[in-house]
Design an enzyme around this catalytic site. Sequence first.
Site, PDB file in Angstrom:
ATOM      1  CG  MET A 129      -1.959  -1.035   1.272  1.00  0.00           C
ATOM      2  SD  MET A 129      -3.169  -0.855  -0.050  1.00  0.00           S
ATOM      3  CE  MET A 129      -4.064   0.590   0.487  1.00  0.00           C
ATOM      4  CG  ASP A 182       9.814  -0.508   4.052  1.00  0.00           C
ATOM      5  OD1 ASP A 182       8.591  -0.429   3.842  1.00  0.00           O
ATOM      6  OD2 ASP A 182      10.381  -1.585   4.381  1.00  0.00           O
ATOM      7  CG  LEU A 197       4.712   1.088   9.698  1.00  0.00           C
ATOM      8  CD1 LEU A 197       5.128   1.744  11.008  1.00  0.00           C
ATOM      9  CD2 LEU A 197       5.914   0.452   9.006  1.00  0.00           C
ATOM     10  CB  THR A 247      -5.852  -1.901   9.378  1.00  0.00           C
ATOM     11  OG1 THR A 247      -6.097  -1.387   8.070  1.00  0.00           O
ATOM     12  CG2 THR A 247      -7.173  -2.328  10.004  1.00  0.00           C
ATOM     13  NE  ARG A 282     -13.016   3.417  -3.343  1.00  0.00           N
ATOM     14  CZ  ARG A 282     -13.211   4.708  -3.616  1.00  0.00           C
ATOM     15  NH1 ARG A 282     -12.196   5.455  -3.996  1.00  0.00           N
ATOM     16  NH2 ARG A 282     -14.402   5.232  -3.518  1.00  0.00           N
ATOM     17  CE  LYS A 327      -8.910  -0.887   6.526  1.00  0.00           C
ATOM     18  NZ  LYS A 327      -9.131  -1.155   5.107  1.00  0.00           N
ATOM     19  CG  ASN A 353     -14.880  -0.989   4.748  1.00  0.00           C
ATOM     20  OD1 ASN A 353     -15.752  -0.720   3.929  1.00  0.00           O
ATOM     21  ND2 ASN A 353     -13.717  -1.512   4.378  1.00  0.00           N
ATOM     22  CE  LYS A 367      -3.397  -6.127  10.164  1.00  0.00           C
ATOM     23  NZ  LYS A 367      -3.610  -4.705   9.952  1.00  0.00           N
TER      24      LYS A 367
HETATM   25  P1  NAD Z   1       2.959  -4.747   3.573  1.00  0.00           P
HETATM   26  O1  NAD Z   1       3.357  -5.860   4.494  1.00  0.00           O
HETATM   27  O2  NAD Z   1       2.973  -4.949   2.101  1.00  0.00           O
HETATM   28  O3  NAD Z   1       3.863  -3.446   3.882  1.00  0.00           O
HETATM   29  C1  NAD Z   1       4.335  -3.090   5.140  1.00  0.00           C
HETATM   30  C2  NAD Z   1       5.691  -2.416   4.954  1.00  0.00           C
HETATM   31  O4  NAD Z   1       6.163  -1.993   6.244  1.00  0.00           O
HETATM   32  C3  NAD Z   1       6.763  -3.352   4.380  1.00  0.00           C
HETATM   33  O5  NAD Z   1       7.409  -2.723   3.279  1.00  0.00           O
HETATM   34  C4  NAD Z   1       7.738  -3.552   5.543  1.00  0.00           C
HETATM   35  O6  NAD Z   1       9.075  -3.734   5.123  1.00  0.00           O
HETATM   36  C5  NAD Z   1       7.557  -2.250   6.295  1.00  0.00           C
HETATM   37  N1  NAD Z   1       7.952  -2.306   7.688  1.00  0.00           N
HETATM   38  C6  NAD Z   1       7.687  -3.277   8.611  1.00  0.00           C
HETATM   39  N2  NAD Z   1       8.187  -2.930   9.808  1.00  0.00           N
HETATM   40  C7  NAD Z   1       8.779  -1.727   9.644  1.00  0.00           C
HETATM   41  C8  NAD Z   1       9.462  -0.844  10.528  1.00  0.00           C
HETATM   42  N3  NAD Z   1       9.637  -1.139  11.804  1.00  0.00           N
HETATM   43  N4  NAD Z   1       9.938   0.331  10.028  1.00  0.00           N
HETATM   44  C9  NAD Z   1       9.758   0.640   8.710  1.00  0.00           C
HETATM   45  N5  NAD Z   1       9.124  -0.151   7.835  1.00  0.00           N
HETATM   46  C10 NAD Z   1       8.634  -1.323   8.300  1.00  0.00           C
HETATM   47  O7  NAD Z   1       1.506  -4.304   4.070  1.00  0.00           O
HETATM   48  P2  NAD Z   1       0.405  -3.464   3.253  1.00  0.00           P
HETATM   49  O8  NAD Z   1      -0.435  -4.390   2.464  1.00  0.00           O
HETATM   50  O9  NAD Z   1       1.080  -2.297   2.611  1.00  0.00           O
HETATM   51  O10 NAD Z   1      -0.513  -2.944   4.477  1.00  0.00           O
HETATM   52  C11 NAD Z   1      -0.089  -1.903   5.366  1.00  0.00           C
HETATM   53  C12 NAD Z   1      -1.259  -1.579   6.287  1.00  0.00           C
HETATM   54  O11 NAD Z   1      -2.381  -1.164   5.487  1.00  0.00           O
HETATM   55  C13 NAD Z   1      -1.754  -2.780   7.116  1.00  0.00           C
HETATM   56  O12 NAD Z   1      -2.144  -2.329   8.386  1.00  0.00           O
HETATM   57  C14 NAD Z   1      -2.944  -3.297   6.312  1.00  0.00           C
HETATM   58  O13 NAD Z   1      -3.863  -3.986   7.142  1.00  0.00           O
HETATM   59  C15 NAD Z   1      -3.496  -1.994   5.747  1.00  0.00           C
HETATM   60  N6  NAD Z   1      -4.252  -2.101   4.479  1.00  0.00           N
HETATM   61  C16 NAD Z   1      -3.833  -2.944   3.457  1.00  0.00           C
HETATM   62  C17 NAD Z   1      -4.577  -2.986   2.267  1.00  0.00           C
HETATM   63  C18 NAD Z   1      -4.148  -3.890   1.116  1.00  0.00           C
HETATM   64  O14 NAD Z   1      -4.976  -4.084   0.192  1.00  0.00           O
HETATM   65  N7  NAD Z   1      -2.934  -4.410   1.086  1.00  0.00           N
HETATM   66  C19 NAD Z   1      -5.706  -2.183   2.097  1.00  0.00           C
HETATM   67  C20 NAD Z   1      -6.074  -1.324   3.123  1.00  0.00           C
HETATM   68  C21 NAD Z   1      -5.329  -1.287   4.315  1.00  0.00           C
END
Ligand code: NAD
Length: 306
Positions: free
Chosen positions: A19, A38, A72, A103, A130, A178, A181, A247
Amino acid sequence: MAEDNKQAITVGFIGLGRMGRGMASNLCRKGFSLVVYDINSKAVQELVKLGAQGGKSIAEASKDVDVIITMLPNSAIVQEAVTGPDGILAHARAGAIVMDMSTVDPQVTDHLADAAKKKGLSFVDAPVGRLASHADRGESLFMVGAAALDFERVKPLLEAMGSTIHHCGVIGTGTRTKLVNNYLAVVSCQLNAEALTLSQRFGLSLEKTLDVIYGTTATNGQLKIAWPEKVLKGDITPGFTIDLAHKDLTLIMEAANSVKAPMPIGAAAREAYSTARARGFGQNDFSAMLDAWCDVSGTEKARLKS
Ligand code: NAD
């Protein structure tokens, strides 16, 4: 390439995963000055190519910027990133805004907001609705919990990353909205998986079954909008993983428990997601709950022919 006209708000962006990379890319393209961080240095380099400044730590992405965004994986990681000894609150300047878009547990949101206030910073919760593909295109939906003035301050950033912005109310209302949803989004995947597995077991045509369901009130957004572009055509790359959906359901059950809201279907669905993870489906897109359920039922995967 980043636009030349630099926007006034400076941003630290922490978490460039499925994301965050799309969201940060849109901020870059629309002319905001970004310092990104990151733990995965490749993800940082991708943003540097778009014109962002690469940070080597949370500290570097937090100091000297107006708004620090976190995107994150989960509550524990967000909490450490914000309140840990070398976290955002230890380095951000007074008056800055911490905007968590992950989230997380609403009680963590409330706790982070209190901690930010004690340090003279504002806090905004703005989780994202989304799909990841929408985030890539700058078409996300945001559910924002914020004081009115802080909402106005972060609005230009939200407008650069998304196309629909809801100011849900005070701090914490974004995160809680959220969870409501995602309850429907995540549970409906399990319902769809069971229904289409039953169709497979009956030996029905998948195409005809869907034709019928799409024409009645039985349908839902996952089945009609998301799944034809994902699992039904054989694409189970995430997207949003089964692990993250599990989660979220866990967060939802705990948050519901804390306000004495019984969620019996949620409890069963959460364990269906546990089953999918135990069978090795955790890193697939959450539409692959269909594959997991066909696997549980010993049925061939359901795929559209064309
Ligand atoms: P992801 O696992 O793809 O990305 C998380 C990122 O955080 C990774 O690049 C990881 O390296 C980085 N990270 C982890 N620990 C870290 C730290 N201590 N310092 C810096 N970077 C760190 O997850 P995502 O799919 O991008 O989701 C992120 C959030 O958004 C989650 O809470 C998820 O529930 C929410 N979300 C995801 C979606 C989706 O469709 N993927 C949609 C809406 C909301």
